[in-house]
Enzyme design. Structure first.
Site, PDB file in Angstrom:
ATOM      1  N   CYS A   1      -2.382  -2.058   2.397  1.00 17.64           N
ATOM      2  CA  CYS A   1      -1.159  -2.865   2.462  1.00 17.64           C
ATOM      3  C   CYS A   1      -0.162  -2.488   1.364  1.00 17.64           C
ATOM      4  CB  CYS A   1      -1.520  -4.344   2.427  1.00 17.64           C
ATOM      5  SG  CYS A   1      -0.192  -5.352   3.081  1.00 17.64           S
TER       6      CYS A   1
ATOM      7  N   HIS B   1      -6.528  -5.809   5.805  1.00 11.60           N
ATOM      8  CA  HIS B   1      -7.332  -6.520   4.810  1.00 11.60           C
ATOM      9  C   HIS B   1      -8.584  -7.030   5.514  1.00 11.60           C
ATOM     10  CE1 HIS B   1      -3.961  -6.749   1.958  1.00 11.60           C
ATOM     11  NE2 HIS B   1      -3.193  -7.206   2.926  1.00 11.60           N
TER      12      HIS B   1
HETATM   13  N1  GLN Z   1       4.389  -7.319  -0.402  1.00  8.13           N
HETATM   14  C1  GLN Z   1       4.115  -6.470   0.730  1.00  8.13           C
HETATM   15  C2  GLN Z   1       4.645  -7.059   2.051  1.00  8.13           C
HETATM   16  O1  GLN Z   1       4.707  -8.264   2.191  1.00  8.13           O
HETATM   17  C3  GLN Z   1       2.630  -6.174   0.886  1.00  8.13           C
HETATM   18  C4  GLN Z   1       1.804  -7.447   1.093  1.00  8.13           C
HETATM   19  C5  GLN Z   1       0.309  -7.198   1.043  1.00  8.13           C
HETATM   20  O2  GLN Z   1      -0.184  -6.375   0.243  1.00  8.13           O
HETATM   21  N2  GLN Z   1      -0.442  -7.952   1.891  1.00  8.13           N
HETATM   22  O3  GLN Z   1       4.926  -6.277   2.971  1.00  8.13           O
END
Ligand code: GLN
Length: 253
Positions: A97, A202
């Site tokens: 992510c 995740h």
């Molecule tokens: N901040 C980033 C987004 O919202 C990644 C979020 C995350 O790592 N789940 O796209």
């Protein structure tokens, strides 16, 4: 044969662990220990250098925009150059992510701040538009493993506002079967180049997808001993975990 010891470099362990991505470290560590493969975990924080040992695996979890801004700064100098060199040399890196996003050229925050990425992947990430939702939910992805030519499925959970678009010089990790993936439009999920992997999944990702965990371990160990083979493990529990999520997700197909 030299006794191999795998070093897992956990990048920004405390900052980039938004959705329990530390489970990826635990999964790799246990699957090595169950096979009697010596393994150590090294946390690499802000302003700390990456110190490869010669038998390594690098993990980069997910985080919020605030943490990503701190990382972008930390990776803008020699540390980012070290990570690029590791990938070009065939090093095994998994970014999840926020980590996936920062392995590209740039990540633009919802406030319009463009954070520089490490430039491992030919991709960039744009913020969601005002009328767009965050991309959230369980995901099922079909992955063609280049090492074996086998097609597998992986499951996980995504929660990101960013929309990631791949360039010419990178392949997706896989194709979305159910869920959004990189941007909810082009059916791609994640990124793959050499032994660098990026994904939005995740969950954490690896415990429910043991074939991928073993592929990462094998890719790392075979850089030292190309004939290395992993003893099979009893993956009954992992299979139940995978099927439980895949069954729920498939119902949405
Ligand atoms: N901040 C980033 C987004 O919202 C990644 C979020 C995350 O790592 N789940 O796209």
């Amino acid at each position: 044969m030299r006794r191999l010891r795998l070093t897992i470099h956990h990048l920004y362990a405390d900052m980039m662990n938004l959705y329990g991505d530390r489970g990826n470290v635990i999964s790799i560590k246990k699957r090595c220990e169950w096979r009697g493969i010596p393994v150590q975990v090294v946390d690499v924080g802000l302003q700390e250098r990456i110190r490869p040992t010669g038998c390594d695996l690098f993990l980069f979890g997910g985080g919020q925009d605030r943490e990503q801004a701190l990382l972008a700064e930390d990776l803008s100098g020699s540390k980012g150059a070290d990570l690029r060199a590791i990938v070009e040399d065939g090093g095994v890196v998994l970014g999840v992510c926020g980590g996936h996003q920062l392995m590209g050229h740039s990540y633009e925050t919802p406030e319009g701040e463009e954070l520089p990425g490490v430039g491992i992947f030919d991709l960039h990430t744009e913020p969601r538009k005002a009328d767009e939702e965050r991309l959230i939910g369980n995901v099922l992805v079909r992955v063609l493993a280049p090492e074996t030519g086998e097609t597998h499925e992986i499951v996980g959970f995504e929660n990101h506002g960013g929309r990631t678009y791949l360039g010419e010089d990178v392949k997706p990790l896989g194709e979305v079967v159910v869920g959004y993936g990189n941007n909810g439009k082009d059916g791609t999920e994640g990124a793959r180049r050499l032994n660098a992997y990026g994904t939005y999944l995740h969950g954490s990702l690896l415990p429910k997808n043991p074939w991928l965990t073993d592929q990462l371990i094998l890719n790392a160990l075979r850089r030292v001993d190309e004939s290395f083979e992993l003893e099979p493990l009893d993956d009954t529990m992992e299979g139940i975990a995978f099927s439980s999520v895949a069954g729920r997700v498939a119902g949405r197909r």
